[in-house]
Design a protein around this motif. Sequence first.
Motif, PDB file in Angstrom:
ATOM      1  N   ASN A  17       0.832  -1.217   0.000  1.00  0.00           N
ATOM      2  CA  ASN A  17       0.000   0.000   0.000  1.00  0.00           C
ATOM      3  C   ASN A  17       0.858   1.256   0.000  1.00  0.00           C
ATOM      4  O   ASN A  17       0.527   2.239  -0.664  1.00  0.00           O
ATOM      5  CB  ASN A  17      -0.947   0.019   1.200  1.00  0.00           C
ATOM      6  N   ASN A  18       1.974   1.238   0.749  1.00  0.00           N
ATOM      7  CA  ASN A  18       2.892   2.387   0.749  1.00  0.00           C
ATOM      8  C   ASN A  18       3.434   2.635  -0.655  1.00  0.00           C
ATOM      9  O   ASN A  18       3.503   3.786  -1.103  1.00  0.00           O
ATOM     10  CB  ASN A  18       4.075   2.170   1.689  1.00  0.00           C
ATOM     11  N   ASN A  21       0.659   4.048  -2.906  1.00  0.00           N
ATOM     12  CA  ASN A  21       0.406   5.458  -2.594  1.00  0.00           C
ATOM     13  C   ASN A  21       1.514   6.365  -3.104  1.00  0.00           C
ATOM     14  O   ASN A  21       1.247   7.461  -3.607  1.00  0.00           O
ATOM     15  CB  ASN A  21       0.221   5.653  -1.089  1.00  0.00           C
ATOM     16  N   THR A  24       1.275   6.463  -7.054  1.00  0.00           N
ATOM     17  CA  THR A  24       0.017   7.043  -7.533  1.00  0.00           C
ATOM     18  C   THR A  24       0.137   8.556  -7.726  1.00  0.00           C
ATOM     19  O   THR A  24      -0.617   9.138  -8.499  1.00  0.00           O
ATOM     20  CB  THR A  24      -1.129   6.701  -6.558  1.00  0.00           C
ATOM     21  N   GLN A  25       1.111   9.170  -7.077  1.00  0.00           N
ATOM     22  CA  GLN A  25       1.317  10.606  -7.255  1.00  0.00           C
ATOM     23  C   GLN A  25       1.667  10.952  -8.703  1.00  0.00           C
ATOM     24  O   GLN A  25       1.521  12.097  -9.118  1.00  0.00           O
ATOM     25  CB  GLN A  25       2.415  11.088  -6.310  1.00  0.00           C
TER      26      GLN A  25
END
Length: 83
Positions: A17-18, A21, A24-25
């Motif tokens: 998940n890290n 995230n 995804t930027q």
Amino acid sequence: MSKKIYVGNLSCNITENNLTNLFTQYGEVLSANIITDRRTNKSKGFGFVEMEDVNAAETAIFAYNGLDFDGQNLRVNVAESGN
């Protein structure tokens, strides 16, 4: 066409998940996988991120290679075809 990215020198605290995230930027992340030891289930310190857009992936590689992420300087580049 998607692009697969190698992400190395990961802290053992980093989760999939890290990674999702973080990347995804720069664009849509199709998958994020951290490679773990089969016996201990602990991170081997590297993983792969697959991004939808090739240009976004290239931008993320440039931005994140050498980035201090959770106390580790990431090694980020295009995944080799065998991966």
